[in-house]
Design a protein around this motif. Structure first.
Motif, PDB file in Angstrom:
ATOM      1  N   THR A   1       0.849  -1.191   0.000  1.00 25.14           N
ATOM      2  CA  THR A   1       0.000   0.000   0.000  1.00 25.14           C
ATOM      3  C   THR A   1       0.877   1.231   0.000  1.00 25.14           C
ATOM      4  O   THR A   1       1.779   1.364   0.833  1.00 25.14           O
ATOM      5  CB  THR A   1      -0.913   0.014   1.237  1.00 25.14           C
ATOM      6  OG1 THR A   1      -1.692  -1.189   1.251  1.00 25.14           O
ATOM      7  CG2 THR A   1      -1.855   1.198   1.201  1.00 25.14           C
ATOM      8  N   ARG A   2       0.611   2.155  -0.917  1.00 22.89           N
ATOM      9  CA  ARG A   2       1.406   3.375  -1.011  1.00 22.89           C
ATOM     10  C   ARG A   2       0.558   4.584  -0.633  1.00 22.89           C
ATOM     11  O   ARG A   2      -0.611   4.681  -0.990  1.00 22.89           O
ATOM     12  CB  ARG A   2       1.925   3.550  -2.436  1.00 22.89           C
ATOM     13  CG  ARG A   2       2.908   2.457  -2.868  1.00 22.89           C
ATOM     14  CD  ARG A   2       3.475   2.740  -4.243  1.00 22.89           C
ATOM     15  NE  ARG A   2       4.460   1.736  -4.641  1.00 22.89           N
ATOM     16  CZ  ARG A   2       5.110   1.767  -5.794  1.00 22.89           C
ATOM     17  NH1 ARG A   2       4.888   2.752  -6.668  1.00 22.89           N
ATOM     18  NH2 ARG A   2       5.979   0.820  -6.078  1.00 22.89           N
ATOM     19  N   GLY A   3       1.178   5.511   0.089  1.00 25.32           N
ATOM     20  CA  GLY A   3       0.494   6.734   0.467  1.00 25.32           C
ATOM     21  C   GLY A   3      -0.161   6.617   1.832  1.00 25.32           C
ATOM     22  O   GLY A   3      -0.675   5.560   2.202  1.00 25.32           O
ATOM     23  N   ARG A   4      -0.131   7.717   2.578  1.00 20.90           N
ATOM     24  CA  ARG A   4      -0.642   7.725   3.950  1.00 20.90           C
ATOM     25  C   ARG A   4      -2.137   7.436   3.999  1.00 20.90           C
ATOM     26  O   ARG A   4      -2.607   6.649   4.824  1.00 20.90           O
ATOM     27  CB  ARG A   4      -0.354   9.085   4.588  1.00 20.90           C
ATOM     28  CG  ARG A   4      -0.759   9.203   6.050  1.00 20.90           C
ATOM     29  CD  ARG A   4      -0.276  10.512   6.629  1.00 20.90           C
ATOM     30  NE  ARG A   4      -0.586  10.629   8.033  1.00 20.90           N
ATOM     31  CZ  ARG A   4      -1.714  11.153   8.500  1.00 20.90           C
ATOM     32  NH1 ARG A   4      -2.636  11.590   7.651  1.00 20.90           N
ATOM     33  NH2 ARG A   4      -1.925  11.233   9.804  1.00 20.90           N
ATOM     34  N   ALA A   5      -2.911   8.055   3.114  1.00 22.19           N
ATOM     35  CA  ALA A   5      -4.359   7.864   3.116  1.00 22.19           C
ATOM     36  C   ALA A   5      -4.727   6.410   2.844  1.00 22.19           C
ATOM     37  O   ALA A   5      -5.612   5.848   3.491  1.00 22.19           O
ATOM     38  CB  ALA A   5      -5.012   8.777   2.078  1.00 22.19           C
ATOM     39  N   ALA A   6      -4.017   5.778   1.915  1.00 25.07           N
ATOM     40  CA  ALA A   6      -4.293   4.379   1.590  1.00 25.07           C
ATOM     41  C   ALA A   6      -3.929   3.464   2.753  1.00 25.07           C
ATOM     42  O   ALA A   6      -4.637   2.498   3.046  1.00 25.07           O
ATOM     43  CB  ALA A   6      -3.532   3.973   0.337  1.00 25.07           C
ATOM     44  N   ARG A   7      -2.826   3.786   3.440  1.00 25.89           N
ATOM     45  CA  ARG A   7      -2.422   2.967   4.587  1.00 25.89           C
ATOM     46  C   ARG A   7      -3.427   3.085   5.725  1.00 25.89           C
ATOM     47  O   ARG A   7      -3.752   2.094   6.383  1.00 25.89           O
ATOM     48  CB  ARG A   7      -1.023   3.372   5.065  1.00 25.89           C
ATOM     49  CG  ARG A   7       0.105   2.917   4.130  1.00 25.89           C
ATOM     50  CD  ARG A   7       1.452   3.030   4.808  1.00 25.89           C
ATOM     51  NE  ARG A   7       1.780   4.405   5.150  1.00 25.89           N
ATOM     52  CZ  ARG A   7       2.402   5.254   4.340  1.00 25.89           C
ATOM     53  NH1 ARG A   7       2.763   4.859   3.126  1.00 25.89           N
ATOM     54  NH2 ARG A   7       2.682   6.481   4.720  1.00 25.89           N
TER      55      ARG A   7
END
Length: 265
Positions: free
Chosen positions: A73-79
């Motif tokens: 998972t890439r990106g803070r929102a996705a995590r």
């Protein structure tokens, strides 16, 4: 057509030559409750950690709501979105709670992280009421709470992010029997109110009997038996499941005979 809350397909996880999880598959329906049982070393906790995302499988797939979560998972929102799908409650909540942070502050911190634009004051009150703590415990530090109260805080923090699945890893094992019953009743009420799915990881067949619809029995990383809880516990087909049932203390219980049975398997 209903979508299952959780699907686990063909999980494998090895540590050197040891196969901790060997071709494990199961399904948790939306709002369902499934127990994974087995002795230490059976692979049940490793399976749970893969489901949550704390460990990575060598092979296999985990899907929540029909969507895979085993890839990177890439990106803070996705995590954060991925973290919200599945939450975990551990055996010892004291180790997962900051000893310097009060109950309300801990809940607010979680809510600010995941839902920065919501009314946190109202939601904190709702969460405290939901787990049976009320506002009197809001300012308490973890050391000022009983074991049962700390576990209620851990459950509230997990529920704060509105997960589809709650994984409970021996979550009542360290509690007195009377407190265990209170927490299990609480979890049953929450499931009825919210439709959340539960994945119970436990060695305690009494817990499984009380709170799960389906059961998976694991030994040496593999599933040896699975099915509706009442049916499996009433008429187990596998010798290992029968051994687990025989191991429950009761009048006439013979631990030496059970140990001999275990060695023979």
């Amino acid at each position: 057509m209903p979508v299952d809350a959780l699907q686990v397909k063909g999980l494998h996880r090895s540590y050197g030559s040891v196969r901790a999880v060997d071709d494990v598959s199961f399904t948790l329906p939306e709002g369902g409750s499934l127990g994974i049982v087995g002795e230490s070393g059976s692979g049940k906790t490793t399976t749970a950690r893969i489901v949550v995302g704390l460990e990575r499988a060598d092979e296999g797939e985990v899907l929540v709501g029909g969507l895979p979560r085993t890839g990177r998972t890439r990106g803070r929102a996705a995590r954060l979105a991925r973290a919200r799908q599945v939450q975990m409650v551990f055996q010892d909540p004291y180790l997962s709670l900051d000893p310097r942070t009060g109950v309300e502050a801990a809940l607010r911190e979680t809510l600010r992280l995941h839902f920065p634009d919501r009314d946190h004051t109202k939601r904190v009150r709702e969460l405290l009421d939901q787990v049976g703590l009320g506002t009197r415990a809001a300012d308490a530090l973890p050391r000022q709470l009983s074991g049962g109260q700390r576990q209620r805080v851990a459950i509230a923090r997990a529920l704060a992010v509105e997960p589809a699945v709650l994984v409970l890893d021996e979550a009542v094992a360290a509690l007195d029997v009377s407190v265990q019953a209170q927490i299990l009743n609480l979890l049953a009420d929450i499931r009825e109110q919210t439709g959340i799915g539960y994945l119970f990881i436990t060695h305690d067949l009494g817990v499984v009997r009380c709170v799960t619809d389906e059961i998976v029995v694991m030994r040496h990383g593999r599933i040896v038996e699975a099915g509706p809880t009442a049916e499996v516990l009433a008429a187990p087909r596998h010798a290992y499941t029968r051994l687990l049932l025989e191991s429950v203390p009761r009048p006439g219980w013979d631990p030496e005979a059970i140990a001999a049975h275990r060695r023979a398997l």
